[in-house]
Design an enzyme around this catalytic site. Structure first.
Site, PDB file in Angstrom:
ATOM      1  N   SER A 258     -26.203 -23.811  45.872  1.00 50.56           N
ATOM      2  CA  SER A 258     -24.996 -24.057  46.657  1.00 50.56           C
ATOM      3  C   SER A 258     -25.185 -23.477  48.055  1.00 50.56           C
ATOM      4  CB  SER A 258     -23.788 -23.396  45.985  1.00 50.56           C
ATOM      5  OG  SER A 258     -23.867 -21.995  46.185  1.00 50.56           O
ATOM      6  N   LYS A 259     -24.155 -23.613  48.852  1.00 51.40           N
ATOM      7  CA  LYS A 259     -24.234 -23.146  50.244  1.00 51.40           C
ATOM      8  C   LYS A 259     -24.593 -21.670  50.339  1.00 51.40           C
ATOM      9  CE  LYS A 259     -21.269 -26.399  52.584  1.00 51.40           C
ATOM     10  NZ  LYS A 259     -19.872 -26.696  52.572  1.00 51.40           N
ATOM     11  N   ARG A 260     -24.208 -20.900  49.335  1.00 50.47           N
ATOM     12  CA  ARG A 260     -24.523 -19.476  49.343  1.00 50.47           C
ATOM     13  C   ARG A 260     -26.018 -19.237  49.498  1.00 50.47           C
ATOM     14  NH1 ARG A 260     -24.550 -17.361  44.747  1.00 50.47           N
ATOM     15  NH2 ARG A 260     -24.101 -19.283  43.642  1.00 50.47           N
ATOM     16  N   HIS A 261     -26.814 -20.186  49.050  1.00 48.99           N
ATOM     17  CA  HIS A 261     -28.266 -20.001  49.083  1.00 48.99           C
ATOM     18  C   HIS A 261     -28.876 -20.327  50.434  1.00 48.99           C
ATOM     19  CE1 HIS A 261     -27.516 -20.470  44.689  1.00 48.99           C
ATOM     20  NE2 HIS A 261     -28.331 -19.445  44.683  1.00 48.99           N
ATOM     21  N   GLY A 262     -28.034 -20.571  51.431  1.00 52.35           N
ATOM     22  CA  GLY A 262     -28.577 -20.894  52.754  1.00 52.35           C
ATOM     23  C   GLY A 262     -28.643 -22.396  52.918  1.00 52.35           C
TER      24      GLY A 262
END
Ligand code: GLU
Length: 462
Positions: free
Chosen positions: A245-249
């Site tokens: 997800s976006k959390r992973h960059g």
């Protein structure tokens, strides 16, 4: 086209082309290319509230950047509404679908009662026509939805090309709404009509669609269509093992471009996300197309590994011609307001660095100091530009005024300066690097001097 293989990529344009979508597109594309078939691009834009022209463009840009060219399309579902209505009418006429006047409020009451009895909430089939069954009177002022008359007996099964055999009892499936009360067709129905009309032979998609497949197969069979083969790809996990997800960059493909990844590296990396060819890690797009098959896709989730992507990227940067890298670097420097005017030949500078970086952003950052006055941090200056070092650099500058400007002579000039001042090579070379480029580490110092040129070196030393 030399075969009847037809695959498709069918993104819903609600954001950007993310890594998972790109892998699905890559596998569908590669399968078509491998078999000399056709790759169709279909834009599933019926979610009008979320589908935007920008999002469509983002998908087209991402596919283009990756070099995943389609042979047909893009087809837009919103432009195919008449066709969906036509097929709906055929199903109604043949008694394979029916109008249902149950309102959402009534449905809620039905479901509530089912839940109270500990049953799975589902439509109870009250408007489903059966021989000898008397249907309720049509209520005034209610627009009906259209439901597909799902078979009630037997199983729907397919041999998933990734997951193996999957069987679902029809008793588990209720009668799916295929058109809403306002007449618009629903998602699964559009997919079915499209896969049918577009003659898709292999549906390669994310396994978040596994639950839709039995419903889609039943509708295809009702239409008398040939059911395609299905290959459901497992999801991609982030570096930390949780769903990507976006959390992973970076999750958008174009963000990888911004962050300095080459499309070749991303393609090679994505190819290995859930697919393998022996122990091969590095291979070209062409090799991938030659090797790709659905037998070597792993049914377990694939885990993203940013370090490995960077390693591949470094490999591809090393293999790219300096003039090609220079064009990219020029664009990145210009974006930072750095002009190449009057500076050294960019391709020559880039050639010194392409083996030392793992992204094109790092490459641009490394070479920026050749085109603007370097800004070394104070600690570095204090540590290396001691009085002794300054004295040695002054002596070197004198030699550099007349030395012949080639690597061997430049190297000799530095060595002579070391000998004159009783210093070791690094005691001159490191202060020289700090003075010229603002950093303590660079490619070999004679090569740096050669590329910078006499005038710039002397002006920076003065
Ligand atoms: N539009 C769907 C999605 O973006 C894909 C549908 C399909 O491949 O059947 O998830």
């Amino acid at each position: 086209m030399t075969s009847n293989v037809r695959t498709r990529f069918a993104p819903s344009p609600t954001g950007f082309l993310h890594i998972g979508g790109a892998r699905t597109a890559l596998f569908s594309w590669a399968y078509a290319r491998r078999h000399g078939g056709a790759f169709v691009l279909r834009v599933e834009d019926t979610d009008v509230a979320r589908s935007t022209p920008e999002a469509v463009q983002a998908i087209l840009d991402g596919m283009q950047w990756l070099g995943l060219s389609h042979d047909e399309g893009p087809f837009y579902q919103m432009q195919r509404m008449d066709r969906y209505r036509e097929v709906l009418a055929q199903l109604l006429e043949k008694g394979l679908a029916y109008q249902c006047y149950t309102t959402p409020e009534e449905l809620e009451v039905i479901r509530e009662a089912q839940r109270a009895r500990g049953e799975k909430p589902r439509y109870d089939g009250r408007w489903r026509p059966e021989a000898g069954k008397v249907l309720p009177p049509v209520p005034a002022g209610v627009q009906p939805v259209v439901r597909f008359k799902n078979p009630q007996e037997g199983v729907v099964a397919w041999d998933d090309l990734v997951k193996g055999r999957i069987e679902i009892a029809n008793a588990e499936l209720d009668d799916l709404i295929i058109a809403r009360a306002d007449g618009t067709p629903t998602y699964n129905f559009c997919v079915v009509v499209d896969d049918w009309d577009m003659g898709i032979t292999q549906v390669i998609r994310g396994d978040d669609h596994v639950n839709n497949t039995p419903r889609q197969i039943n509708i295809l069979q009702a239409l008398g269509a040939t059911v395609p083969q299905y290959a459901h790809l497992s999801m991609i996990l982030g570096d930390d093992g949780t769903k990507l997800s976006k959390r992973h960059g970076a999750v958008s493909v174009m963000q990888y471009d911004e962050e300095g990844f080459l499309p070749e590296a991303v393609i090679n990396y994505l190819a290995r996300l859930g697919w393998s060819h022996g122990d091969d890690e590095v291979f070209s797009r062409q090799q991938f197309v030659e090797w790709f098959d659905l037998d070597h896709i792993t049914p377990s989730a694939a885990q993203f590994n940013t370090e490995k992507l960077k390693w591949l990227n470094a490999h591809y940067i090393k293999q790219t011609e300096p003039v090609v890298l220079a064009a990219d670097t020029a664009r990145r420097l210009a974006a930072r307001g750095i002009s190449l005017d009057g500076g050294p030949d960019l391709a020559a500078v880039v050639a010194l660095y392409r083996e030392r970086v793992s992204t094109l952003v790092e490459l641009a950052e490394s070479v920026a100091a050749y085109y603007q006055e370097p800004q070394a941090d104070e600690a570095l200056v204090a540590q290396h530009l001691t009085d002794g070092a300054k004295d040695a650099l002054a002596a070197l500058a004198t030699r550099l005024q007349t030395v012949s400007w080639d690597k061997a002579s430049l190297n000799a000039a530095i060595k002579e300066t070391c000998a004159e001042k009783g210093l070791k090579m690094p005691q001159v070379a490191i202060p020289l690097r700090v003075k010229l480029l603002g950093v303590a580490q660079t490619p070999s110092i004679d090569a740096v001097l050669e590329v910078l040129g006499r005038a710039r070196v002397l002006s920076r030393l003065s």
